[in-house]
Design an enzyme around this catalytic site. Structure first.
Site, PDB file in Angstrom:
ATOM      1  N   ASN A  54      -9.230 -18.764 -32.645  1.00  0.00           N
ATOM      2  CA  ASN A  54      -8.891 -19.992 -31.944  1.00  0.00           C
ATOM      3  C   ASN A  54      -7.647 -20.637 -32.546  1.00  0.00           C
ATOM      4  O   ASN A  54      -7.572 -20.865 -33.753  1.00  0.00           O
ATOM      5  CB  ASN A  54     -10.071 -20.965 -32.021  1.00  0.00           C
ATOM      6  CG  ASN A  54      -9.764 -22.302 -31.383  1.00  0.00           C
ATOM      7  OD1 ASN A  54      -9.101 -22.363 -30.346  1.00  0.00           O
ATOM      8  ND2 ASN A  54     -10.249 -23.378 -32.001  1.00  0.00           N
ATOM      9  N   GLY A 108     -12.786 -35.498 -37.797  1.00  0.00           N
ATOM     10  CA  GLY A 108     -12.706 -34.216 -37.127  1.00  0.00           C
ATOM     11  C   GLY A 108     -11.838 -34.242 -35.885  1.00  0.00           C
ATOM     12  O   GLY A 108     -11.433 -35.307 -35.393  1.00  0.00           O
ATOM     13  N   ASN A 125      50.581 -30.210 -38.577  1.00  0.00           N
ATOM     14  CA  ASN A 125      50.214 -29.448 -39.764  1.00  0.00           C
ATOM     15  C   ASN A 125      49.871 -30.404 -40.896  1.00  0.00           C
ATOM     16  O   ASN A 125      50.674 -31.265 -41.257  1.00  0.00           O
ATOM     17  CB  ASN A 125      51.360 -28.536 -40.201  1.00  0.00           C
ATOM     18  CG  ASN A 125      50.967 -27.624 -41.354  1.00  0.00           C
ATOM     19  OD1 ASN A 125      50.459 -26.529 -41.153  1.00  0.00           O
ATOM     20  ND2 ASN A 125      51.195 -28.097 -42.572  1.00  0.00           N
ATOM     21  N   ALA A 161      -2.794 -36.815 -37.184  1.00  0.00           N
ATOM     22  CA  ALA A 161      -3.415 -37.785 -38.083  1.00  0.00           C
ATOM     23  C   ALA A 161      -3.840 -37.180 -39.415  1.00  0.00           C
ATOM     24  O   ALA A 161      -4.416 -37.872 -40.253  1.00  0.00           O
ATOM     25  CB  ALA A 161      -4.632 -38.423 -37.405  1.00  0.00           C
ATOM     26  N   ALA A 182      48.158 -28.870 -47.849  1.00  0.00           N
ATOM     27  CA  ALA A 182      47.080 -28.755 -48.838  1.00  0.00           C
ATOM     28  C   ALA A 182      46.956 -30.029 -49.659  1.00  0.00           C
ATOM     29  O   ALA A 182      47.952 -30.622 -50.070  1.00  0.00           O
ATOM     30  CB  ALA A 182      47.346 -27.565 -49.755  1.00  0.00           C
ATOM     31  N   ARG A 220      -2.115 -30.966 -48.927  1.00  0.00           N
ATOM     32  CA  ARG A 220      -1.678 -29.690 -49.507  1.00  0.00           C
ATOM     33  C   ARG A 220      -0.158 -29.557 -49.531  1.00  0.00           C
ATOM     34  O   ARG A 220       0.370 -28.704 -50.246  1.00  0.00           O
ATOM     35  CB  ARG A 220      -2.291 -28.536 -48.717  1.00  0.00           C
ATOM     36  CG  ARG A 220      -3.793 -28.368 -48.959  1.00  0.00           C
ATOM     37  CD  ARG A 220      -4.391 -27.368 -47.995  1.00  0.00           C
ATOM     38  NE  ARG A 220      -3.709 -26.075 -48.048  1.00  0.00           N
ATOM     39  CZ  ARG A 220      -3.848 -25.131 -47.114  1.00  0.00           C
ATOM     40  NH1 ARG A 220      -4.626 -25.350 -46.068  1.00  0.00           N
ATOM     41  NH2 ARG A 220      -3.211 -23.985 -47.232  1.00  0.00           N
ATOM     42  N   ARG A 238      31.705 -32.322 -40.342  1.00  0.00           N
ATOM     43  CA  ARG A 238      30.665 -33.350 -40.305  1.00  0.00           C
ATOM     44  C   ARG A 238      30.613 -34.003 -38.925  1.00  0.00           C
ATOM     45  O   ARG A 238      31.479 -33.765 -38.086  1.00  0.00           O
ATOM     46  CB  ARG A 238      30.934 -34.381 -41.405  1.00  0.00           C
ATOM     47  CG  ARG A 238      30.749 -33.822 -42.817  1.00  0.00           C
ATOM     48  CD  ARG A 238      31.221 -34.807 -43.870  1.00  0.00           C
ATOM     49  NE  ARG A 238      30.531 -36.087 -43.768  1.00  0.00           N
ATOM     50  CZ  ARG A 238      30.930 -37.201 -44.394  1.00  0.00           C
ATOM     51  NH1 ARG A 238      32.022 -37.185 -45.155  1.00  0.00           N
ATOM     52  NH2 ARG A 238      30.246 -38.309 -44.255  1.00  0.00           N
ATOM     53  N   TYR A 277      -0.911 -29.817 -31.462  1.00  0.00           N
ATOM     54  CA  TYR A 277      -0.922 -30.266 -32.860  1.00  0.00           C
ATOM     55  C   TYR A 277       0.498 -30.510 -33.366  1.00  0.00           C
ATOM     56  O   TYR A 277       1.423 -29.746 -33.068  1.00  0.00           O
ATOM     57  CB  TYR A 277      -1.628 -29.225 -33.740  1.00  0.00           C
ATOM     58  CG  TYR A 277      -3.072 -29.041 -33.335  1.00  0.00           C
ATOM     59  CD1 TYR A 277      -4.091 -29.750 -33.961  1.00  0.00           C
ATOM     60  CD2 TYR A 277      -3.406 -28.203 -32.272  1.00  0.00           C
ATOM     61  CE1 TYR A 277      -5.406 -29.610 -33.553  1.00  0.00           C
ATOM     62  CE2 TYR A 277      -4.717 -28.062 -31.856  1.00  0.00           C
ATOM     63  CZ  TYR A 277      -5.712 -28.780 -32.505  1.00  0.00           C
ATOM     64  OH  TYR A 277      -7.016 -28.659 -32.085  1.00  0.00           O
ATOM     65  N   GLY A 278       0.641 -31.559 -34.163  1.00  0.00           N
ATOM     66  CA  GLY A 278       1.948 -31.924 -34.697  1.00  0.00           C
ATOM     67  C   GLY A 278       2.423 -31.057 -35.831  1.00  0.00           C
ATOM     68  O   GLY A 278       3.554 -31.217 -36.299  1.00  0.00           O
TER      69      GLY A 278
END
Length: 451
Positions: A171, A84, A361, A14, A364, A19, A317, A107-108
């Site tokens: 901790n 908190g 084959n 949450a 190119a 930052r 891909r 924790y995420g």
């Protein structure tokens, strides 16, 4: 792994993440091409948690949507307003409902913590256990105050004395306890502290006052690192890649310059495969044994069978499936195409949506023209077919087994097996016209210089 008590996990996700300075919510930033939050969920699932609750904030609908897509609406708890970590955990109480067993709080934004690191917290079936670490620089971390093997308190740095600040055992924030005990203790936590918040860490001291056992188990500092800023995200990515490289090297994968190779969280590579420098693996890459991936290639969502060779400068891909001994060369892009044993596309081609038969084959500059601006269509090249250079195959179209397509052709109709197909304008030669052209062009150029 033998589980003797039911397990649940509460994942805190949450935080505002200001930052990070990014429009993407912090816990959705990727490490190893996977959202940090998904790493946390992966760990909880690997622990055998029968209930997983993710605590989200009302400010991040993207996080909520991400959790709902993976775990369902029943996995959501909302913390609003944020008061908190203790308050955040209490937000999950109603969602856990009548669950009876042990619960771990993670924790995420701690993407490197694995199930094996967390597992020891469940050994204390009657009390509170936290994960600690020995910090290189304890700084602002909460300190673990120990009495022998027992944990007596977790003291936040802002609340700590000089004596406590000298402690290097810190901790991580990860905590486990029987669910009833945890929420009973949290009900007693107050916000009488420097931040005016409800600290999850206060439950340790409260548990000791009740006579419940409290202890700490330890993990490596790198494993428990949290990510709060872009620099830390880059650091977590570097640590993740280091572990991946070491794992593959130990498993028999050859990498002359492993520091230049980047892996996704789910990359699979077989023993005896060589990965040359500057290769990037996106999600969903499955590489068998005895493959050679040459430098500067990018592979995502593709499977490569034994004996195949890819690159250099190739791109596979999603949906690309290369069978044994297939060769994909420089500047070739393959998307959603199955290439059968021994097929080759060595240079400068785009193969999108379709299939290429065994031993065929592709010359190119060949293009599978798979998109008309609205819909995709498939191109099928049969076994042993030969497509000449600079050809455009306009889907839907089939080149029959053993057929030959002349260089420079634009193929819009099916080519029968063993046929020769030429689809280009007839060449016309005009004797002497080249010399006449040069004379005229030179005269024009000279006149311009005089002007």
């Amino acid at each position: 792994m033998t589980i003797t008590h039911p397990r649940a996990a509460i994942i805190l996700a949450a935080g505002q993440g200001t930052r990070m300075k990014s429009p993407l919510p912090k816990v959705l930033h990727p490490v190893g091409h996977r959202a940090m939050l998904d790493h946390a969920i992966d760990a909880a699932e690997a622990l055998g948690c029968e209930r997983i609750v993710v605590v989200v904030g009302s400010h991040s609908p993207e996080v909520r949507a991400h959790v709902v897509k993976r775990l369902g609406e029943d996995a959501i708890a909302v913390q609003d307003p944020p008061l908190g970590t203790g308050h955040a955990v209490r937000a999950a109480e109603a969602v856990l409902g009548d669950f009876v067993g042990q619960v771990v709080v993670t924790y995420g934004d701690v993407p490197l913590l694995k199930a094996a690191d967390i597992e020891p917290v469940f050994q204390n079936h009657d009390g509170v256990t936290v994960i600690g670490f020995e910090a290189r620089d304890p700084g602002a971390y909460g300190r673990l105050v120990m009495d022998g093997d027992a944990l007596t308190a977790i003291t936040e740095a802002k609340e700590a004395s000089e004596q406590v600040l000298a402690i290097t055992a810190c901790n991580s924030g990860v905590m486990a306890a029987p669910v009833g005990l945890l929420f009973s203790l949290l009900a007693e936590v107050t916000n009488e502290n420097a931040k005016g918040e409800y600290y999850l860490t206060d439950v340790v001291e409260l548990a000791r006052k009740r006579g419940a056992p409290t202890r700490a188990v330890f993990a490596g500092e790198d494993q428990v690192m949290g990510v709060n800023a872009q620099g830390e995200l880059a650091q977590a990515e570097a640590l993740f890649q280091k572990v991946q490289r070491e794992t593959f090297l130990a498993a028999g994968v050859t990498m002359p310059a492993p520091e230049t190779v980047h892996f996704a969280w789910d990359t699979e590579i077989g023993a005896g495969t060589t990965i040359e420098p500057f290769v990037i693996f996106g999600p969903g890459a499955k590489i068998a044994e005895r493959v050679r991936i040459r430098g500067f290639s990018h592979i995502e969502g593709a499977t490569v069978a034994p004996g195949a060779e890819v690159g250099p400068y190739a791109r596979l891909r999603p949906g690309a499936a290369l069978a044994e001994d297939v060769k994909i060369g420089n500047f070739v892009e393959v998307k959603n195409v199955a290439m059968a044993k021994g097929a080759k596309a060595n240079h400068l081609s785009y193969l999108g949506d379709g299939s290429v038969g065994a031993g065929a084959n592709i010359g190119a500059g060949t293009i599978f023209c798979n998109y008309d601006g609205f819909n995709k269509a498939k191109t099928v090249v049969g076994e042993g077919a030969f497509v000449g250079s600079n050809s455009a195959l306009v889907a839907p179209v089939t080149i029959g087994a053993g057929a030959i397509v002349g260089s420079g052709s634009v193929i819009v109709e099916d080519v029968p097996a063993d046929a020769l197909s030429l689809a280009r304008g007839r060449q016309v030669n005009k004797d002497g016209a080249g010399a006449v052209f040069r004379e005229k062009a030179a005269a024009i150029k000279a006149a311009k210089k005089k002007a």
